[in-house]
Design an enzyme around this catalytic site. Structure first.
Site, PDB file in Angstrom:
ATOM      1  N   GLU A  15      -3.230   8.174   1.578  1.00  0.00           N
ATOM      2  CA  GLU A  15      -2.087   9.090   1.689  1.00  0.00           C
ATOM      3  C   GLU A  15      -2.550  10.482   2.125  1.00  0.00           C
ATOM      4  O   GLU A  15      -3.739  10.786   2.130  1.00  0.00           O
ATOM      5  CB  GLU A  15      -1.358   9.215   0.340  1.00  0.00           C
ATOM      6  CG  GLU A  15      -0.288   8.173   0.078  1.00  0.00           C
ATOM      7  CD  GLU A  15       0.990   8.427   0.877  1.00  0.00           C
ATOM      8  OE1 GLU A  15       1.027   9.400   1.672  1.00  0.00           O
ATOM      9  OE2 GLU A  15       1.936   7.651   0.727  1.00  0.00           O
ATOM     10  N   ARG A  99       5.186   9.822 -12.001  1.00  0.00           N
ATOM     11  CA  ARG A  99       3.988  10.543 -11.575  1.00  0.00           C
ATOM     12  C   ARG A  99       4.366  11.483 -10.442  1.00  0.00           C
ATOM     13  O   ARG A  99       5.347  11.258  -9.726  1.00  0.00           O
ATOM     14  CB  ARG A  99       2.869   9.595 -11.138  1.00  0.00           C
ATOM     15  CG  ARG A  99       3.096   8.823  -9.851  1.00  0.00           C
ATOM     16  CD  ARG A  99       1.849   8.000  -9.512  1.00  0.00           C
ATOM     17  NE  ARG A  99       2.004   7.177  -8.327  1.00  0.00           N
ATOM     18  CZ  ARG A  99       1.725   7.574  -7.082  1.00  0.00           C
ATOM     19  NH1 ARG A  99       1.300   8.807  -6.864  1.00  0.00           N
ATOM     20  NH2 ARG A  99       1.876   6.756  -6.057  1.00  0.00           N
ATOM     21  N   ASP A 198       8.381   7.332   4.296  1.00  0.00           N
ATOM     22  CA  ASP A 198       7.202   7.788   3.556  1.00  0.00           C
ATOM     23  C   ASP A 198       6.834   9.192   4.039  1.00  0.00           C
ATOM     24  O   ASP A 198       7.688  10.043   4.163  1.00  0.00           O
ATOM     25  CB  ASP A 198       6.067   6.785   3.716  1.00  0.00           C
ATOM     26  CG  ASP A 198       5.120   6.762   2.518  1.00  0.00           C
ATOM     27  OD1 ASP A 198       4.877   7.833   1.934  1.00  0.00           O
ATOM     28  OD2 ASP A 198       4.603   5.695   2.170  1.00  0.00           O
TER      29      ASP A 198
END
Length: 292
Positions: A15, A99, A198
């Site tokens: 990522e 998270r 994303d």
């Protein structure tokens, strides 16, 4: 256009590619394995730091050799010299299934990052702003999987998405106060191929590039929300993008080697690689550092 593999490091959940114009170095992370990577533009001089929790994103600091991290249990600092990781603040101590995930810095040095439900089922996530004095402000809520924060080149628009709704939102952004308002639909992504929105970045022309994870596509949207081009990647589980390289004209793309939940599909031999896309004829904008 040419797509190449920069490094086949098999990140479990790669990522957050981040090009630093000061060091001329590329950073990216492995969210699930808790690692921060750094290399040259072409993948040489690879360096890695381990962090003690899952990591969602990072920002480099103006004041020395360090970074701001969004980890599983809040915002932290990372000292590159010692490897020490220190808690700044946990904004969600009462949400153990959440998270902190994707984040970016605005041009006044503030870090914006959103949280997510790790099972990607409940809309328990929120968007936070970490200021240079380490104060934390919640500025929006109701997301399942926060993703894709970025800012228009004129600092007037903030973009943000919730992966499984397909919505990419635009907010009015006040660069002086760091506040957002007037959330509205920028685009509804085409999720017919099984993907979700994303990571995102914005180029120098003001267009937004968004990754459709699990669909293996990168979509460029013009500033008025129209699809300008679609790039088919050699793997399906691409996760995030950012322009980098000496001329800010290489689009770096991260990917995952293993899906986070059993219901998501597998992938080919290049899964988990870091990719670079050349010859797009477009430049990005420099990523700011965190701090006053």
């Amino acid at each position: 256009m040419r797509i190449e593999v920069v490094l086949d490091v098999k990140t479990t959940l790669g990522e957050g590619p981040l090009w630093d114009v000061v060091q001329q170095r590329l950073y990216w992370i492995d969210s699930f394995d808790g690692r921060v990577f750094r290399s040259t533009a072409d993948g040489r001089e690879l360096r890695c730091w381990d962090v003690p929790q899952k990591i969602g994103s990072m920002a480099l600091r103006k004041d020395g050799e360090g970074a701001i991290l969004s980890l599983e249990r809040g915002f932290y600092t990372l000292d590159f010299k010692t490897g020490e990781v220190t808690l700044i603040h946990d904004p969600e101590p009462n949400l153990p299934r959440n998270r902190i995930n994707d984040g970016k810095v605005d041009r006044r040095g503030r870090f914006f990052a959103g949280s997510m439900d790790t099972m990607e089922e409940n809309a328990s996530g929120a968007l936070y702003r970490l200021d240079p004095d380490f104060s934390v402000t919640r500025i929006d809520s109701g997301m399942t999987c926060s993703n894709g924060p970025c800012f228009s080149p004129d600092d007037k628009t903030f973009y943000f998405s919730d992966t499984w709704t397909g919505d990419i939102w635009a907010y009015d952004f006040d660069i002086n106060t760091g506040s957002v308002s007037n959330r509205r639909a920028f685009v509804m992504a085409d999720m017919s191929g099984g993907g979700g929105t994303d990571g995102s970045t914005v180029d120098a022309e003001g267009a937004l590039w968004n990754v459709l994870v699990y669909a293996g596509q990168i979509v460029r949207y013009t500033a008025d929300g129209k699809v300008d081009r679609v790039i088919e990647m050699p793997v399906k589980k691409v996760t995030s993008v950012m322009f980098g390289g000496p001329n800010l004209d290489i689009l770096y793309v991260t990917s995952m080697a293993k899906p986070p939940l059993p219901r998501f599909p597998g992938d080919g031999v290049l899964r988990g690689s870091l990719f670079a896309i050349h010859d797009l004829g477009i430049r990005g904008v420099a990523e700011p550092r965190f701090g006053a």
